[in-house]
Motif scaffolding. Structure first.
Motif, mmCIF file in Angstrom:
data_model
loop_
_atom_site.group_PDB
_atom_site.id
_atom_site.type_symbol
_atom_site.label_atom_id
_atom_site.label_comp_id
_atom_site.label_asym_id
_atom_site.label_seq_id
_atom_site.Cartn_x
_atom_site.Cartn_y
_atom_site.Cartn_z
ATOM 1 N N GLY A 174 1.665 -26.057 -43.330
ATOM 2 C CA GLY A 174 1.528 -24.054 -43.295
ATOM 3 C C GLY A 174 2.012 -22.892 -43.874
ATOM 4 N N SER A 175 1.873 -21.783 -43.718
ATOM 5 C CA SER A 175 2.384 -20.993 -43.552
ATOM 6 C C SER A 175 3.725 -20.216 -43.433
ATOM 7 N N ASP A 176 3.824 -20.348 -42.114
ATOM 8 C CA ASP A 176 4.728 -20.397 -40.986
ATOM 9 C C ASP A 176 6.023 -21.736 -40.984
ATOM 10 N N SER A 177 7.094 -21.534 -41.241
ATOM 11 C CA SER A 177 7.875 -22.746 -41.603
ATOM 12 C C SER A 177 8.858 -23.541 -40.467
ATOM 13 N N ASN A 178 8.515 -22.052 -39.449
ATOM 14 C CA ASN A 178 9.034 -22.158 -37.968
ATOM 15 C C ASN A 178 7.860 -22.995 -37.227
ATOM 16 N N SER A 179 6.513 -23.467 -37.683
ATOM 17 C CA SER A 179 5.438 -23.992 -37.187
ATOM 18 C C SER A 179 5.807 -25.587 -37.303
ATOM 19 N N ASP A 180 6.479 -26.149 -36.728
ATOM 20 C CA ASP A 180 6.358 -27.714 -37.504
ATOM 21 C C ASP A 180 5.180 -28.335 -37.310
ATOM 22 N N ASN A 181 4.839 -28.563 -35.784
ATOM 23 C CA ASN A 181 4.133 -30.006 -35.352
ATOM 24 C C ASN A 181 2.656 -29.485 -35.632
ATOM 25 N N GLN B 150 5.856 -30.677 -28.913
ATOM 26 C CA GLN B 150 4.455 -29.714 -28.668
ATOM 27 C C GLN B 150 4.827 -28.774 -29.258
ATOM 28 N N ALA B 151 5.973 -28.056 -28.425
ATOM 29 C CA ALA B 151 6.456 -26.659 -28.586
ATOM 30 C C ALA B 151 7.193 -26.177 -30.459
#
Length: 712
Positions: free
Chosen positions: A29-36, A281-282
């Motif tokens: 996705g576009s947010d590399s901090n959003s990993d799961n 999940q965080a």
């Protein structure tokens, strides 16, 4: 305590654990901090907790991690730091140059630094017309119940100096404020929370009546003020950052702030599997330190998960919750912020104009030994056009400082940190020179010089001293065959290094580094006492500032033939080092019963070239004395002064004590707060001396420092 990879057993009553892949981040996705992708149904929640390891400190190189790799390592670390260790488990998580002359070309002194061209934060800044002083309410003559810190803006006048403005750059409570002045911008770095009667908050709550710590503990703040018109300063940017600051530097137009953060995860869950699933999940951004813009109130992650480095030996079952961050901020445009993270702890920082080095002490194995097996790991980051990029790693035996009481050594009480670690490193050309210390059961203190050369991504050893060809130890060998002297000062100057060791006398060693692959001990000088700070004047002359200690009382002989007491006190020495093989003492001056903050903080030393052959310098001195009153009672009081010296390079060199500017007040003594000398500073501008003690300034002429005006 051992520094190694240890496995933390997570077996609890009746819970069988199966080793499953750890907190793997399946980013996208576009947010590399959003990993799961649990919410998207593409990944199943783990049904058990894997057997995780704390990632042991090692000398492994670093690698640029993917967002998934960094997320897994950090989440694992947050999990292990959240779950209590079984009481029967005794494992301990281990991951919980060219010299600066301290002067400007404009005829006034500037901040004294380790490396030329690499500015360091200090409590004062001076531009030749305006003096900026980091002040706080505890040093005011009229005490205020509410603690506050601010910057006094002082303007030079014919009568001395006067306050023209104040800058209050933070509403939070930090005891220390470092300043940087660069082309019309004043940066304030706030660190260390204080205990106060006032409890700050974002909503400006009414002050509490009971002591409390800073609401924003484990944070630091950065503030930037426009001082292009110093009498009308304006705070333009303010930030609060999670974590603890290690150090900072200004190189070129960039402020580099190095900080450390312990990632943690809060949850009301008590079941281990539930905790593990919650962290799984965080979003990893919830575990990353935040930077908050105090003007807008907006907070965001300090760095992107894809901008991190991790050790190359990390596995999917490893855990590390400590993050070191190098944050770069433009002094001219403080909204331009870039951060690079390293998922590993650091002890400190050394910086040159081209590189930033992070250093960390570690114990490399679980082997039980009376010998000190510690190493210093170094990670080099290159500054190419201001961009921070990982370059190389390496390790050397020993550490960058060794305090404490061993084999009868007792450190002088005035030296809190023996030998500043930053002075033990020096980048010179393509080499890094490092001086370390370790303890050997058979040899005592082992002091070594290492010369490292970068080869690819390795910092490889090019040479060391002592070695087989030159085995003479650095430090005097006692009759028991051991070196019992610790290092009190190190200073590199071009192709030389000066090292001072001390226990009863002060051996000054001169190391010849002209052949990088064959360093040698060129000469040594033994005199009573020691120097804790060394400052090169020229190729031939060296200043030393320390203590005159003829002999410690516990080492004194039982000779009763003399009534002469040893003279203790701050000592300023001038050494002739023109002949490296035979250094000599030219002259020394002792302030009986005193000490100088220069012994542990080089920023307190001011230095200015007055002519081709004349150099001027100042240093604060504090001494304590007993005064006998008319009624035979005695009072114990302190004297604070700024001592002025002149060094001439003419002939064989000379050192002249000009006199001292003493801090005195018109107020009754009982209304004057005690101000420790550690924060005292001096500014030399032509024939004028400014002595900064506490919040106030005294002004005098160089020719007669004892005749001063103030406090201003």
């Amino acid at each position: 305590m051992f520094y190694s990879r240890v496995t933390l057993s997570l077996v609890r009553a009746g819970l069988a654990l199966i080793a499953l892949p750890a907190l793997v981040a399946c980013g996208g996705g576009s947010d590399s901090n959003s990993d799961n992708k649990v919410d998207q149904g593409q990944t199943k929640l783990p049904t058990s907790v894997p057997d995780l390891n704390w990632l042991g400190e090692s000398s492994a190189k670093l690698k640029k991690a993917s967002s998934s790799e960094f997320s897994a390592l950090l989440k694992n670390g947050a999990f292990l730091s959240r779950v209590p260790v079984n009481e029967t488990d005794s494992s301990v998580p281990v991951n919980a140059s060219p010299v600066s002359d301290g002067e400007s070309s404009a005829g006034f002194s500037s901040t004294n630094v380790v490396e030329a061209g690499v500015d360091e934060g200090d409590r004062i800044e001076y531009d030749g017309n305006y003096l900026y002083i980091a002040a706080h309410s505890e040093q005011e003559l009229s005490q205020n119940a509410v603690f506050r810190q601010y910057v006094r803006v002082m303007k030079r006048t014919d009568q001395g100096i006067e306050e023209v403005a104040q800058i209050e750059a933070s509403d939070s409570l930090y005891s220390h404020q470092d300043l940087y002045l660069h082309e019309g911008r004043l940066a304030s770095v706030f660190k260390y929370p204080v205990l106060t009667l006032d409890t700050p908050s974002d909503s400006n709550d009414i002050a509490s009546t009971s002591p409390s710590t800073n609401t924003f503990s484990n944070t630091f703040e950065l503030s930037f003020a426009d001082v292009s018109s110093p009498e009308q300063p304006q705070v333009i940017n303010q930030y609060r950052i999670d974590g603890n600051i290690l150090d900072s530097r200004v190189i070129g137009n960039e402020l580099y702030v190095i900080s450390q953060y312990h990632a943690a995860f809060d949850t009301d869950e008590t079941d281990e599997l539930a905790i593990y699933q919650a962290i799984y999940q965080a979003n990893v951004s919830d575990l990353i330190p935040k930077i908050k813009d105090l003007n807008s109130g907006e907070a965001s992650p300090l760095f992107d998960a894809s901008a991190c480095y991790i050790p190359t030996d990390a596995t999917e079952l490893d855990s590390a919750n400590i993050v070191t961050t190098i944050t770069k901020i433009s002094m001219q445009n403080p909204t331009s912020i870039e951060s690079t993270c390293i998922n590993a702890p650091s002890d400190g920082v050394y910086a040159s104009q081209e590189s930033i080095y992070l250093h960390k002490r570690l114990w490399p194995s679980d082997v039980s030994s009376f010998n000190d097996l510690s190493q210093t790991v170094l990670h080099k980051f290159s500054l190419n056009d201001g961009e921070v990029a990982y370059s190389a790693s390496g390790a050397v035996e020993g550490t960058l400082g060794f305090g404490g009481n061993l084999i009868g050594m007792i450190e002088p009480i005035f030296v809190a940190n023996v030998s500043n670690a930053a002075f033990r490193l020096s980048e010179y050309g393509s080499q890094l020179r490092v001086v370390t210390t370790r303890f050997s059961e058979s040899k005592g203190m082992v002091h070594q010089l290492f010369v490292l050369q970068q080869q690819g991504t390795e910092l490889e050893e090019l040479a060391r001293l002592p070695n087989e060809a030159h085995p003479t130890p650095i430090g005097k060998v006692e009759s028991n065959g051991m070196v019992e002297e610790n290092i009190y000062a190190v200073r590199f100057m071009g192709e030389r290094a000066y090292v001072v060791t001390f226990r009863q006398i002060d051996p000054l060693y001169v190391l010849d580094l002209s052949k990088a692959d064959e360093p040698i001990m060129a000469g040594a000088l033994e005199i009573p006492g020691y120097s804790a700070y060394l400052h090169p004047v020229s190729d031939d002359l060296l200043i030393g500032v320390g203590q005159n200690v003829e002999d410690f009382p516990f080492n004194a002989s039982d000779d009763s033939s003399t009534d002469i007491e040893p003279t203790f006190g701050a000592k300023v020495s001038l050494f002739d080092v023109s002949n490296m093989a035979s250094p000599s003492l030219i002259k020394e001056h002792v302030f009986a019963g005193g000490y100088s903050p220069v012994e542990f903080d080089h920023h307190a030393f001011s230095y200015l070239k007055a002519s081709d052959q004349t150099f001027r310098m100042t240093l604060p001195v504090e001494s304590w004395e007993v005064t006998i009153q008319n009624d035979n009672t005695s009072t114990w009081g302190n004297k604070n002064e700024l001592a002025a010296f002149e060094v001439s390079t003419e002939g064989s060199g000379s050192l002249t004590y000009i006199g001292s500017s003493v801090a005195t007040y018109d107020e009754p003594s009982q209304s004057v707060p005690y101000v420790r000398a550690a924060d005292d500073r001096g500014v030399i501008h032509g024939d004028t001396i400014y002595y900064v003690h506490g919040n106030f300034v005294w002004s005098s002429l160089w020719q007669s420092p004892d005749v001063n005006t103030g406090p201003f």
